[in-house]
Design an enzyme around this catalytic site. Structure first.
Site, PDB file in Angstrom:
ATOM      1  N   THR A  15       0.813  -1.215   0.000  1.00  0.00           N
ATOM      2  CA  THR A  15       0.000   0.000   0.000  1.00  0.00           C
ATOM      3  C   THR A  15       0.848   1.267   0.000  1.00  0.00           C
ATOM      4  O   THR A  15       0.488   2.265  -0.630  1.00  0.00           O
ATOM      5  CB  THR A  15      -0.923   0.006   1.244  1.00  0.00           C
ATOM      6  OG1 THR A  15      -1.736  -1.170   1.211  1.00  0.00           O
ATOM      7  CG2 THR A  15      -1.822   1.231   1.263  1.00  0.00           C
ATOM      8  N   ASP A  59       1.752  -7.746  -4.227  1.00  0.00           N
ATOM      9  CA  ASP A  59       0.990  -7.709  -2.990  1.00  0.00           C
ATOM     10  C   ASP A  59       1.719  -8.628  -2.018  1.00  0.00           C
ATOM     11  O   ASP A  59       2.158  -9.714  -2.392  1.00  0.00           O
ATOM     12  CB  ASP A  59      -0.435  -8.221  -3.234  1.00  0.00           C
ATOM     13  CG  ASP A  59      -1.320  -8.063  -2.013  1.00  0.00           C
ATOM     14  OD1 ASP A  59      -1.074  -8.793  -1.023  1.00  0.00           O
ATOM     15  OD2 ASP A  59      -2.248  -7.238  -2.036  1.00  0.00           O
ATOM     16  N   SER A  60       1.843  -8.233  -0.770  1.00  0.00           N
ATOM     17  CA  SER A  60       2.657  -9.025   0.154  1.00  0.00           C
ATOM     18  C   SER A  60       2.046 -10.395   0.434  1.00  0.00           C
ATOM     19  O   SER A  60       2.721 -11.288   0.946  1.00  0.00           O
ATOM     20  CB  SER A  60       2.894  -8.264   1.466  1.00  0.00           C
ATOM     21  OG  SER A  60       1.734  -8.256   2.273  1.00  0.00           O
ATOM     22  N   SER A  61       0.783 -10.594   0.067  1.00  0.00           N
ATOM     23  CA  SER A  61       0.177 -11.925   0.187  1.00  0.00           C
ATOM     24  C   SER A  61       0.871 -12.919  -0.735  1.00  0.00           C
ATOM     25  O   SER A  61       0.795 -14.137  -0.525  1.00  0.00           O
ATOM     26  CB  SER A  61      -1.315 -11.877  -0.151  1.00  0.00           C
ATOM     27  OG  SER A  61      -1.997 -11.031   0.739  1.00  0.00           O
ATOM     28  N   ASP A  92       0.757  -7.091   5.441  1.00  0.00           N
ATOM     29  CA  ASP A  92       0.163  -8.387   5.791  1.00  0.00           C
ATOM     30  C   ASP A  92       1.195  -9.448   6.137  1.00  0.00           C
ATOM     31  O   ASP A  92       0.999 -10.237   7.068  1.00  0.00           O
ATOM     32  CB  ASP A  92      -0.731  -8.891   4.658  1.00  0.00           C
ATOM     33  CG  ASP A  92      -2.056  -8.149   4.592  1.00  0.00           C
ATOM     34  OD1 ASP A  92      -2.362  -7.400   5.539  1.00  0.00           O
ATOM     35  OD2 ASP A  92      -2.787  -8.323   3.603  1.00  0.00           O
ATOM     36  N   THR A 167       4.512  -9.103  15.256  1.00  0.00           N
ATOM     37  CA  THR A 167       3.352  -9.759  14.655  1.00  0.00           C
ATOM     38  C   THR A 167       2.317  -8.691  14.334  1.00  0.00           C
ATOM     39  O   THR A 167       2.224  -7.675  15.030  1.00  0.00           O
ATOM     40  CB  THR A 167       2.779 -10.834  15.604  1.00  0.00           C
ATOM     41  OG1 THR A 167       1.803 -11.604  14.915  1.00  0.00           O
ATOM     42  CG2 THR A 167       2.156 -10.219  16.842  1.00  0.00           C
ATOM     43  N   THR A 278       3.486 -21.104  21.518  1.00  0.00           N
ATOM     44  CA  THR A 278       2.173 -20.814  22.082  1.00  0.00           C
ATOM     45  C   THR A 278       1.320 -20.037  21.089  1.00  0.00           C
ATOM     46  O   THR A 278       1.816 -19.186  20.363  1.00  0.00           O
ATOM     47  CB  THR A 278       2.279 -20.024  23.399  1.00  0.00           C
ATOM     48  OG1 THR A 278       0.953 -19.707  23.856  1.00  0.00           O
ATOM     49  CG2 THR A 278       3.062 -18.727  23.248  1.00  0.00           C
ATOM     50  N   CYS A 280      -0.969 -18.144  22.183  1.00  0.00           N
ATOM     51  CA  CYS A 280      -1.308 -16.898  22.888  1.00  0.00           C
ATOM     52  C   CYS A 280      -0.545 -15.738  22.250  1.00  0.00           C
ATOM     53  O   CYS A 280       0.520 -15.923  21.675  1.00  0.00           O
ATOM     54  CB  CYS A 280      -0.940 -16.990  24.362  1.00  0.00           C
ATOM     55  SG  CYS A 280      -1.846 -18.265  25.270  1.00  0.00           S
TER      56      CYS A 280
END
Length: 342
Positions: A15, A59-61, A92, A167, A278, A280
């Site tokens: 973007t 696109d980073s995908s 992303d 993340t 994990t 979490c």
């Protein structure tokens, strides 16, 4: 008089490199050679900026190991000619790419700063300008003629993080990234404050090298209540599979049923590397703390400690690309290579 630092801006896609056609509303990639025209504020920075772009920005995908190798090659071919690198990348998969590059770039002694934006550079309310300007400024920082930052980082919305600790947490907010288990390296406010004690220690005086061998024969499996024997058995039976990142509950817990342990035990005995992380958002794996994780430890599951899933899967690809034994793999994975785990 010391010369100004020279920064190479590498546009991979995303973007941040888009401008909007205000008649149609469509987004299109703008010519990065005209960057200074688009962001005249860059002229105020105390550095020289050159740009290079992927022939076909993505696109980073669509990011994959071949494109990581392409970014690494650009840095490798220009390493001696520039004082720092800023990688413009879609948000992303930016944490995956920053993690991958942190392992691929060995004995790095210059800054490699990933950044991007949630809104296009030409948008009225864009976050692109601040992210780009400050990322370049950070890459230009010097102390006693040496770069302040000597690692792969990610800068977004006023904070600089270690790349392999990040993340993405939001698809909407400008504050799109977090580093759940490690403090920010720097924060941008009225002043740019660098937390020197958080920076990666200088690497030994070994030559900078690039390792582009990344093995993509890996998989991430997220535990969920009700995961079936048939599903797990089918995953470990994938032809050519070499590694699995197992996202477990809490501090590393997983089902203790005989079938679950048996499938993993057989797979590990057959050479599959299984790493426990994990699911979490923060915290660490501590196998053996609860009975439900004791068996995982006993059958040879590797502890990911407080590593992120993004860093775990890219570290696994990197280590599988090296010529190392199964015993060394476990030791190296459980040892911090680039500050990715505590």
């Amino acid at each position: 008089m010391l010369s100004k630092p020279t920064i190479l801006l590498v546009y991979t896609g995303g973007t941040i490199g888009m401008v909007k056609n205000f008649e149609t509303g469509a987004l299109k990639v703008f010519d990065f050679k005209k960057l200074l025209q688009r962001i005249p504020e860059l002229k105020q920075l105390d550095c020289n900026i050159q740009t290079v772009s992927f022939d076909k920005p993505i696109d980073s995908s669509n990011m994959d190991v071949s494109k990581w190798a392409k970014i690494a090659s650009i840095i490798e071919n220009n390493y001696d000619f520039f004082d720092g690198f800023v990688i413009l990348h879609g948000s992303d998969t930016m944490s995956y790419s920053a993690s991958a590059l942190s392992f691929m770039l060995q004995n790095l002694k210059k800054p490699v700063v990933f950044t991007g934006s949630q809104l296009p550079i030409g948008d009225l309310r864009t976050d692109a300008k601040e992210n780009l300007i400050t990322a370049i400024q950070i890459a230009s920082l010097r102390h006693k003629h040496q770069p302040v930052i000597q690692e792969v980082c990610l800068y977004f919305e006023y904070k600089l993080y270690r790349g392999n600790r990040t993340t993405k947490i939001s698809a909407e907010h400008f504050n799109a990234f977090t580093s759940p288990n490690y403090p920010a390296l720097a924060e941008s406010g009225v002043h740019l404050k660098v937390s020197s004690e958080q920076l990666l220690a200088e690497s030994p005086d070994n030559d900078f090298t690039v390792s582009k061998e990344m093995d993509p024969n890996v998989v991430i499996v997220k535990m969920f209540p009700g995961i079936s024997e048939a599903v797990l058995a089918a995953i470990v039976a994938i032809p050519g599979l070499k590694g699995m990142v197992l996202e477990t509950y809490g501090s590393g817990n997983a089902p203790s049923e005989d079938w679950f342990i048996s499938i993993l035990k057989t797979a590990i005995a057959n050479g599959l590397h299984v790493v426990n992380v994990t699911q979490c958002s923060g915290g660490s794996v501590n196998m053996g703390h609860y009975e439900t994780s004791t068996m995982l430890k006993e059958i040879g599951v590797i502890s990911g400690a407080d590593i992120t899933t993004e860093a775990a899967i890219t570290k696994m690809m990197y280590l599988l690309g090296q010529d190392i034994s199964n015993t060394d793999f476990k030791t190296l994975f459980e040892t911090s290579q680039r500050g990715e785990l505590s």
